[in-house]
Write an enzyme that holds these catalytic residues in place. Sequence first.
Site, PDB file in Angstrom:
ATOM      1  N   SER A 182       0.835  -1.233  -0.142  1.00  0.00           N
ATOM      2  CA  SER A 182       0.024  -0.041  -0.046  1.00  0.00           C
ATOM      3  C   SER A 182       0.944   1.131   0.101  1.00  0.00           C
ATOM      4  O   SER A 182       1.767   1.533  -0.929  1.00  0.00           O
ATOM      5  CB  SER A 182      -1.097   0.100   1.211  1.00  0.00           C
ATOM      6  OG  SER A 182      -1.981   1.034   1.193  1.00  0.00           O
ATOM      7  N   HIS A 208      -2.885  -0.978  -3.189  1.00  0.00           N
ATOM      8  CA  HIS A 208      -3.846  -0.188  -2.855  1.00  0.00           C
ATOM      9  C   HIS A 208      -3.972   0.936  -4.036  1.00  0.00           C
ATOM     10  O   HIS A 208      -3.116   1.618  -3.741  1.00  0.00           O
ATOM     11  CB  HIS A 208      -4.215   0.195  -1.316  1.00  0.00           C
ATOM     12  CG  HIS A 208      -4.129  -0.950  -0.489  1.00  0.00           C
ATOM     13  ND1 HIS A 208      -3.892  -1.002   0.678  1.00  0.00           N
ATOM     14  CD2 HIS A 208      -4.897  -2.113  -0.883  1.00  0.00           C
ATOM     15  CE1 HIS A 208      -4.123  -2.049   1.326  1.00  0.00           C
ATOM     16  NE2 HIS A 208      -4.875  -2.832   0.577  1.00  0.00           N
ATOM     17  N   ASP A 304      -3.853  -4.552   6.588  1.00  0.00           N
ATOM     18  CA  ASP A 304      -4.656  -5.587   5.196  1.00  0.00           C
ATOM     19  C   ASP A 304      -3.525  -6.395   4.662  1.00  0.00           C
ATOM     20  O   ASP A 304      -2.276  -5.899   4.410  1.00  0.00           O
ATOM     21  CB  ASP A 304      -5.054  -4.682   4.141  1.00  0.00           C
ATOM     22  CG  ASP A 304      -5.677  -5.400   2.978  1.00  0.00           C
ATOM     23  OD1 ASP A 304      -6.259  -6.603   3.449  1.00  0.00           O
ATOM     24  OD2 ASP A 304      -5.809  -4.966   1.819  1.00  0.00           O
TER      25      ASP A 304
END
Length: 358
Positions: A182, A208, A304
């Site tokens: 991310s 992401h 995540d």
Amino acid sequence: MPGKKISVLLVDDSAVVRQVLVAILNETPDIHVMAAASDPIFAMGKLAHEWPDVIVLDVEMPRMDGITFLKKIMSERPTPVVICSSLTQKGAETSLQALSAGAVEIITKPTTGLKNFLIESAAELVAAIRAAANSNVKNLGKRTATPVLTPASKLTADAILPAASGHSMAQTTERIVAIGTSTGGTQALEAVLTALPRVCPGIVIVQHMPEKFTASFAERLNGLSQIEVREARNNDRILPGLALIAPGGKHMMVTRSGAYYHVQVIDGPLVNRHRPSVDVLFRSVARFAGKNATGIIMTGMGDDGARGLKEMLDAGSSTVAQDEASCVVFGMPKEAIKLNAAQRIMPLQEIHQAILHR
């Protein structure tokens, strides 16, 4: 004693954006807008007197564009920069240039309904600024980042793919690698993929990133790498020498058909407040690839992918987390390490070796 507030400089040619963002940010207890400028020329005048902790920057402005200003900032005094960009193809391509130049985050804004969008997305913006303020500044010019998606109720990967009770599967010799990242991931992925030779295991990636950005990002990496890199399409086969990047706004899962691996690109709710979600990808790899897979979790805020990496480890996969020193934001790898999900903790410059050698 209360901590020091995060000092923010806003640079945007829209008076509406400046007005709304100043109001939102100054209502946040730990953030203070030191100044708001209509273009980089005015911003440089502000910087002559005071320097912020974070700069929030539009990319398309008169007199001097955001990219030129960003490069100037990063060469003179590296500072965390959050890009505010419209969700257009031109905006996506320009924002990717900004990430390459050292920006930390992308916040996407629509071309219409801007005021309401900014008010509704206040939590997203605040999260991005906090992440930027806590980023590893010495890594900004080398590897940078991605967007924080709209906050929502925090669903787990169960919302897309229920946990499996076992991992027994037909034998196959194909090996695949799953990567999740991310904040900081755009240039971290560039560093890893450009170090790979043409012959390497097939790779699936969740970065992401909003829709419209991933296709441009994949195209850019494809031009820099010996391997083929492209945005994933539903039912694509995972092949040696090919890296598939999950499209923004979609989840991506790995499935098996006989001895071959494919990807499914699907809609679904946000998982861990993201779509695509790393946990969704990693869980599918645990189920359908198991010991034939390697899982790698890299720079990014939040958690995540941490649980998904643990599921991969439990299914027999080899697992790797990026080390703190080379991360822009040591969030996702840190959470995976806390769960004992990572067999190895590696600096960014060595991660390509984990792809080539299990």
